[in-house]
Design a protein around this motif. Structure first.
Motif, PDB file in Angstrom:
ATOM      1  N   ARG A 211      -3.622  -4.821  -4.921  1.00 23.49           N
ATOM      2  CA  ARG A 211      -3.409  -3.732  -5.878  1.00 23.49           C
ATOM      3  C   ARG A 211      -1.939  -3.380  -6.009  1.00 23.49           C
ATOM      4  O   ARG A 211      -1.580  -2.465  -6.744  1.00 23.49           O
ATOM      5  N   ARG A 212      -1.088  -4.066  -5.262  1.00 33.43           N
ATOM      6  CA  ARG A 212       0.352  -3.772  -5.351  1.00 33.43           C
ATOM      7  C   ARG A 212       1.094  -4.984  -5.916  1.00 33.43           C
ATOM      8  O   ARG A 212       1.471  -4.998  -7.063  1.00 33.43           O
ATOM      9  N   LEU A 213       1.271  -6.026  -5.097  1.00 37.87           N
ATOM     10  CA  LEU A 213       2.064  -7.202  -5.509  1.00 37.87           C
ATOM     11  C   LEU A 213       3.272  -6.760  -6.324  1.00 37.87           C
ATOM     12  O   LEU A 213       3.531  -7.238  -7.426  1.00 37.87           O
ATOM     13  N   TRP A 214       4.009  -5.822  -5.735  1.00 38.49           N
ATOM     14  CA  TRP A 214       5.062  -5.148  -6.475  1.00 38.49           C
ATOM     15  C   TRP A 214       6.233  -6.031  -6.851  1.00 38.49           C
ATOM     16  O   TRP A 214       6.625  -6.922  -6.104  1.00 38.49           O
ATOM     17  N   GLY A 215       6.793  -5.751  -7.996  1.00 38.68           N
ATOM     18  CA  GLY A 215       8.084  -6.304  -8.384  1.00 38.68           C
ATOM     19  C   GLY A 215       9.068  -5.150  -8.471  1.00 38.68           C
ATOM     20  O   GLY A 215       8.752  -4.013  -8.138  1.00 38.68           O
ATOM     21  N   THR A 216      10.259  -5.458  -8.941  1.00 34.78           N
ATOM     22  CA  THR A 216      11.308  -4.453  -9.025  1.00 34.78           C
ATOM     23  C   THR A 216      11.555  -4.121 -10.494  1.00 34.78           C
ATOM     24  O   THR A 216      11.472  -5.005 -11.343  1.00 34.78           O
ATOM     25  N   VAL A 217      11.871  -2.871 -10.766  1.00 33.21           N
ATOM     26  CA  VAL A 217      12.293  -2.499 -12.114  1.00 33.21           C
ATOM     27  C   VAL A 217      13.707  -1.948 -11.998  1.00 33.21           C
ATOM     28  O   VAL A 217      13.989  -1.160 -11.109  1.00 33.21           O
TER      29      VAL A 217
ATOM     30  N   ALA B 133       4.892 -12.133   3.554  1.00 37.98           N
ATOM     31  CA  ALA B 133       4.090 -13.331   3.283  1.00 37.98           C
ATOM     32  C   ALA B 133       3.884 -13.491   1.774  1.00 37.98           C
ATOM     33  O   ALA B 133       3.811 -14.608   1.259  1.00 37.98           O
ATOM     34  N   TYR B 134       3.792 -12.368   1.086  1.00 37.72           N
ATOM     35  CA  TYR B 134       3.545 -12.418  -0.366  1.00 37.72           C
ATOM     36  C   TYR B 134       4.784 -12.909  -1.117  1.00 37.72           C
ATOM     37  O   TYR B 134       4.683 -13.402  -2.231  1.00 37.72           O
ATOM     38  N   GLU B 135       5.919 -12.766  -0.476  1.00 37.57           N
ATOM     39  CA  GLU B 135       7.151 -13.319  -1.066  1.00 37.57           C
ATOM     40  C   GLU B 135       7.155 -14.839  -0.940  1.00 37.57           C
ATOM     41  O   GLU B 135       7.637 -15.545  -1.816  1.00 37.57           O
TER      42      GLU B 135
ATOM     43  N   PRO C 263      -7.585 -11.131 -12.543  1.00 37.27           N
ATOM     44  CA  PRO C 263      -6.701 -10.042 -12.091  1.00 37.27           C
ATOM     45  C   PRO C 263      -6.544 -10.116 -10.567  1.00 37.27           C
ATOM     46  O   PRO C 263      -7.508 -10.447  -9.863  1.00 37.27           O
ATOM     47  N   ALA C 264      -5.363  -9.819 -10.078  1.00 35.90           N
ATOM     48  CA  ALA C 264      -5.123  -9.903  -8.629  1.00 35.90           C
ATOM     49  C   ALA C 264      -6.130  -9.068  -7.867  1.00 35.90           C
ATOM     50  O   ALA C 264      -6.623  -9.464  -6.800  1.00 35.90           O
ATOM     51  N   GLN C 265      -6.463  -7.926  -8.418  1.00 30.83           N
ATOM     52  CA  GLN C 265      -7.402  -7.038  -7.729  1.00 30.83           C
ATOM     53  C   GLN C 265      -8.780  -7.695  -7.591  1.00 30.83           C
ATOM     54  O   GLN C 265      -9.467  -7.486  -6.592  1.00 30.83           O
ATOM     55  N   ALA C 266      -9.166  -8.507  -8.557  1.00 32.77           N
ATOM     56  CA  ALA C 266     -10.469  -9.198  -8.456  1.00 32.77           C
ATOM     57  C   ALA C 266     -10.418 -10.241  -7.333  1.00 32.77           C
ATOM     58  O   ALA C 266     -11.383 -10.430  -6.587  1.00 32.77           O
ATOM     59  N   ARG C 267      -9.265 -10.875  -7.200  1.00 37.35           N
ATOM     60  CA  ARG C 267      -9.111 -11.813  -6.069  1.00 37.35           C
ATOM     61  C   ARG C 267      -9.151 -11.031  -4.753  1.00 37.35           C
ATOM     62  O   ARG C 267      -9.789 -11.441  -3.776  1.00 37.35           O
TER      63      ARG C 267
ATOM     64  N   GLY D  33      -5.865  -4.772   0.061  1.00 37.03           N
ATOM     65  CA  GLY D  33      -5.013  -3.659  -0.384  1.00 37.03           C
ATOM     66  C   GLY D  33      -3.796  -4.149  -1.152  1.00 37.03           C
ATOM     67  O   GLY D  33      -3.440  -3.620  -2.204  1.00 37.03           O
ATOM     68  N   GLU D  34      -3.191  -5.203  -0.634  1.00 37.27           N
ATOM     69  CA  GLU D  34      -1.963  -5.718  -1.260  1.00 37.27           C
ATOM     70  C   GLU D  34      -2.234  -6.215  -2.678  1.00 37.27           C
ATOM     71  O   GLU D  34      -1.338  -6.189  -3.538  1.00 37.27           O
TER      72      GLU D  34
END
Ligand code: NAP
Ligand code: MG
Length: 495
Positions: free
Chosen positions: A119-125, A469-471, A63-67, A116-117
């Motif tokens: 827990r987000r790594l957001w996409g779009t809906v 940067a995450y993009e 899971p991203a949060q574990a990383r 912190g990021e």
């Protein structure tokens, strides 16, 4: 105190295939040997890429949060060792302790941001055009990233690349600059100690022509993140363009500070001193040009020369020193070459223009803070990146000419405008061709949670730092979920 360093591949410290090594010495004191490093070759790069490829499936499955949690632990190690790392950085790169502490702090800020990021790594809906159907975008890791770093921010720049890339679920092979490898060893050591699994991050030391070229041409990498000169950036874009790899480039700059007649001159003075002579001018965002409206030109020039002449130059480990050496003798020769060019072009040398000599200086690559006046906008010292403690002062008639001169280079990284006129400031923000504009603040001092990068020859449109940067380090996947139970045809059923 010298140490024998080795490549870091698959969680182990290993000698290079060639067995060849080089010495990393302090640019303020060549008697101070920082460490002995491998001069690796393509076979070492291949081993590192293979390790990163093998480690990828398990790392991306976490899971991203574990990383992110591992990134937080690594950052806590950086916090704990901040002073030790800053001293090491000053010894291998030369900038003063206050600045290397800032460099480590930038890595710390970037690491906590990554935690912190994660827990987000957001996409779009977005709503679907069909009933009983859903559309959204999710972020996916990409594979093995290659990273190539410059020497001027020995820990901060590697951290800008590794923290977001790893948090996104990629694995990596990093090549430090030949001149500043020890800081990357320290940083990657912290990642390892924090629990980054074997093979997820690998370090290969060596030259751009051997290690760098092998990395950019390797078929198993998914992309290259590069920070360095525009010349090398162009080469990397060529190679990765042919193989259709992603490539993020943060390149050179020729940044200017524009001072208008109504500016607070004391404030502008502090800004230009910090911007031009901080890091001995060896920042991609350094203030290399001071563009001054004619009403305050003479006064501003006098103030700058007076203060720059008093800057204390020396070994950055001495807390009272304000400016360290050039990073290498070659870099100092380049700087001096530009001073000669400036004189030949007819600019007026009003301060410095020479190497510093004497007992305190002869073991290092020191150069006097240098100021040129009567610089015209077409001169080479007004348009080319110098990367040293050299400031070109250019007089302009008015705001419009100031903006035109500021924009008159092939670079577009950072810029600064000093004025109390809010309308002028807003117009400058609109007209300046740069990735970063400061109002009443120097060209240097970016914050790690904001996008960082430039236009024109400074880059290829990517922004490291912050969420952007995450993009760079993730692929977007668009997902459609149809829960209608029937065949729905976009663009056809609704036509
Ligand atoms: P550089 O000469 O371009 O080197 C950067 C890195 O590329 C080094 O690790 C270098 O290896 C490697 N390299 C050289 N040739 C290569 C090749 N053919 N293939 C792959 N890699 C290769 O730049 P630098 O002198 O280290 O740093 C100064 C430059 O970086 C300036 O132009 C500065 O403006 C720019 N910079 C930009 C930013 C930004 O974010 N925009 C930030 C900092 C610096 P070696 O170490 O072995 O030479
Ligand atoms: Mg060194």
């Amino acid at each position: 105190m010298s140490k024998q360093y080795q490549n870091f591949i698959n969680g182990k410290y290993v000698a290079s295939g060639s067995g060849k090594t080089y010495e990393n010495r302090n640019p303020a004191d060549q008697d101070d040997l920082v460490g002995v490093f491998p001069l690796s070759g393509p076979e070492d790069v291949s081993a590192a890429v293979a390790a990163a490829k093998a480690a990828y499936p398990a790392w991306r499955a976490l899971p991203a949060q574990a990383r992110g949690d591992i990134m937080r632990k690594a950052t806590e190690i950086l916090v704990r060792n901040k002073e030790e790392y800053a001293r090491l950085e000053t010894r291998e790169m030369g900038k003063v302790l206050k600045e290397t502490r800032g460099d480590v702090q930038e890595a710390v800020d970037t690491g906590f941001y990554a935690a912190g990021e994660s827990r987000r790594l957001w996409g779009t809906v977005a709503p679907s055009e069909m009933p009983d159907k859903m559309c959204y975008v999710t972020r996916q890791p990409m594979g093995v990233w290659g990273m190539i770093c410059p020497w001027n921010f020995p820990m901060a720049i590697p951290s800008w690349k590794l923290f977001p890339a790893l948090t996104c679920g990629n694995t990596a092979v990093i090549k430090p600059a030949t001149l500043t490898p020890a800081s990357v060893d320290a940083f990657v050591g912290a990642l390892h100690e924090a629990g980054v699994p074997d093979g997820v991050v690998n370090v290969v030391y060596g030259s751009g022509s051997e290690v760098g070229e092998a990395l950019i041409g390797h078929p198993d990498i998914c992309g290259i993140s590069f920070t360095g000169s525009s010349e090398v950036g162009r080469r990397i874009a060529e190679v990765t363009g042919k193989s259709l790899k992603r490539c993020s480039l943060e390149l050179g700059g020729k940044n200017a500070q524009l001072v208008m007649n109504d500016a607070d001159l004391e404030l502008a003075l502090e800004g230009v001193l910090w911007g031009a002579f901080g890091t001995t001018g060896q920042r991609c965002t350094a203030t290399s040009r001071l563009i001054v409206e004619e009403g305050v030109h003479d006064r501003m020039l006098e103030m700058v020369v007076d203060r720059a002449a008093k800057l204390k130059v020396g070994n950055g480990l001495d807390e009272s020193v304000e400016m360290g050496p050039c990073v290498s003798d070659g870099q100092r020769e380049t700087v001096h070459g530009y001073v000669e060019i400036g004189k030949k072009e007819g600019a007026k040398l009003v301060l410095g223009g020479e190497k510093l000599t004497g007992d305190d200086y002869d073991r290092g690559f020191f150069y006097r803070p240098t100021v040129f006046a009567d610089v015209s906008p077409a001169m080479r010292i007004a348009v080319e990146e110098i990367f040293g403690p050299v400031l070109s002062v250019i007089k302009v008639r008015d705001f419009e000419e100031g903006i035109a001169v500021l924009n008159g280079t092939r670079y577009g990284l950072s810029s600064a405008v000093y004025t109390k006129d809010v309308n002028r400031a807003m117009k400058a923000i609109e007209l300046i061709e740069a990735g970063i504009t400061y109002i009443n603040a120097p060209t240097i001092g970016a914050e790690c949670h904001m996008p960082f990068g430039g236009v024109k020859d400074t880059g290829n449109g990517h922004r490291e730092g912050g969420w952007t940067a995450y993009e760079i380090f993730s692929e977007q996947k668009t997902v459609y979920i149809d829960y209608s139970g029937g065949l729905q045809r976009a663009q056809i059923d609704n036509a």
